[in-house]
Scaffold this motif. Structure first.
Motif, PDB file in Angstrom:
ATOM      1  N   SER A   8       0.828  -1.203   0.000  1.00 23.37           N
ATOM      2  CA  SER A   8       0.000   0.000   0.000  1.00 23.37           C
ATOM      3  C   SER A   8       0.866   1.259   0.000  1.00 23.37           C
ATOM      4  CB  SER A   8      -0.907   0.018   1.230  1.00 23.37           C
ATOM      5  OG  SER A   8      -1.577   1.247   1.312  1.00 23.37           O
ATOM      6  N   GLU A  77     -12.304   0.197   1.191  1.00 29.03           N
ATOM      7  CA  GLU A  77     -11.505   0.918   0.191  1.00 29.03           C
ATOM      8  C   GLU A  77     -10.046   0.468   0.223  1.00 29.03           C
ATOM      9  OE1 GLU A  77     -10.397   5.525  -1.144  1.00 29.03           O
ATOM     10  OE2 GLU A  77     -11.615   5.161   0.658  1.00 29.03           O
ATOM     11  N   TYR A  78      -9.517   0.293   1.437  1.00 28.73           N
ATOM     12  CA  TYR A  78      -8.131  -0.165   1.590  1.00 28.73           C
ATOM     13  C   TYR A  78      -7.949  -1.547   0.956  1.00 28.73           C
ATOM     14  CZ  TYR A  78      -3.686  -1.378   3.841  1.00 28.73           C
ATOM     15  OH  TYR A  78      -2.400  -1.752   4.075  1.00 28.73           O
ATOM     16  N   GLU A  80      -9.809  -3.004  -1.357  1.00 27.15           N
ATOM     17  CA  GLU A  80      -9.978  -2.947  -2.816  1.00 27.15           C
ATOM     18  C   GLU A  80      -8.725  -2.426  -3.511  1.00 27.15           C
ATOM     19  OE1 GLU A  80     -13.498  -0.590  -3.184  1.00 27.15           O
ATOM     20  OE2 GLU A  80     -14.837  -2.340  -3.171  1.00 27.15           O
ATOM     21  N   ASN A  81      -8.012  -1.521  -2.850  1.00 28.40           N
ATOM     22  CA  ASN A  81      -6.811  -0.930  -3.439  1.00 28.40           C
ATOM     23  C   ASN A  81      -5.584  -1.810  -3.284  1.00 28.40           C
ATOM     24  OD1 ASN A  81      -8.115   1.389  -4.304  1.00 28.40           O
ATOM     25  ND2 ASN A  81      -7.754   2.484  -2.387  1.00 28.40           N
ATOM     26  N   ASN A  82      -5.587  -2.687  -2.277  1.00 32.56           N
ATOM     27  CA  ASN A  82      -4.377  -3.430  -1.942  1.00 32.56           C
ATOM     28  C   ASN A  82      -4.459  -4.941  -2.117  1.00 32.56           C
ATOM     29  OD1 ASN A  82      -2.419  -1.323  -0.643  1.00 32.56           O
ATOM     30  ND2 ASN A  82      -4.451  -0.823   0.148  1.00 32.56           N
TER      31      ASN A  82
END
Length: 271
Positions: A8, A77-78, A80-82
């Motif tokens: 991240s 959100e974290y 989904e991004n990572n």
């Protein structure tokens, strides 16, 4: 481990008190929790409350399809991004209110997680409602709750959860986890357990009445069953049986099954 997620560049998720969040930060313990699953009789796993995915990444190494359910939009959100491999399997829902058949249909799946203390008992009750589909359940609770679930009759901490869980599952307390491995640290120790559904997990009695009798008995746990079950309006001759002279914590789940069978002919159905 690295193949299933990317590092991240964003900051960490802020733990929210109202959600009971205590993020596990110890990789070794996360790996140990992932290893509590025996991966038998199912090909899918649901992790409750993944947060920033410290346990998730070890589950993703297992030969199962991993789903996660998370109520915190910042955590979603974290993830989904990572955790790119989880795309389409991150469910931004309230586990206690969500109909899981929308995800799993009638398929079998296991449950695991680092459960929020404030809803951990409710998670277990929902798991029991879905026991036909859940052959295995593991995860981290407040130590006192994990011990209670696995406790045997005769103990002061033995109670409703102990009886109901052990009627359908083999319960094992596995290990204790100190507060220092969480951010923020809770005020008490945590405990990890594993529940493995019994081969024959259907009771030889009316299951709805069984739940009602167990809950009614422990609602007045200091009284004998003769007094705590008065609301069932049982005939005096039945209430003279020796078992009604016991307190609820003296009865194992099998004895509660026998008690239910005794009461069945006289109970008013609430179906």
């Amino acid at each position: 481990m690295g193949k299933n997620f990317k590092a991240s560049s964003a900051g960490d998720v802020r733990a929210k008190k109202h959600l009971g969040q205590h993020f596990l930060k110890d990789e070794n313990i996360a790996a140990k929790i992932a290893d509590t699953l025996n991966l038998q009789q199912y090909s899918k796993v649901l992790e409750i409350g993944p947060g920033m995915g410290v346990l998730t990444k070890y589950l993703l190494e297992k030969p199962v399809e991993v789903h996660v359910i998370e109520i915190d939009s910042e955590s979603v959100e974290y993830l989904e991004n990572n955790y790119l491999h989880l795309r389409g399997r991150i469910h931004e829902k309230d586990f206690l209110r969500y109909d899981l058949t929308e995800v799993f249909g009638e398929e079998a799946f296991a449950i695991t997680g680092n459960f929020p203390y404030n809803i951990s008992s409710q998670i277990v009750f929902k798991m029991l409602e879905m026991r036909e589909q859940i052959p295995e359940f593991s995860g981290m609770f407040q130590k006192e709750v994990a011990k209670r679930i696995c406790e045997k009759e005769g103990s002061k901490t033995y109670g409703i959860l102990s009886v109901l869980v052990q009627a359908f599952y083999e319960a094992e307390y596995l290990f204790t986890v100190p507060p220092s491995v969480f951010n923020p640290p809770p005020k008490v120790d945590s405990g990890v357990l594993r529940l493995t559904r019994k081969e024959n997990f259907h009771l030889e009695c009316d299951e709805k009445l069984f739940f009602r009798i167990v809950k009614t008995s422990f609602n007045q746990r200091r009284k004998t069953l003769r007094n705590s079950l008065k609301s069932l309006n049982l005939p005096d001759n039945l209430r003279e049986d020796a078992i009604f002279g016991s307190r609820p914590e003296q009865l194992g789940f099998q004895q509660f099954i026998e008690l239910t069978k005794m009461i069945e002919p006289y109970a008013v159905s609430d179906k």
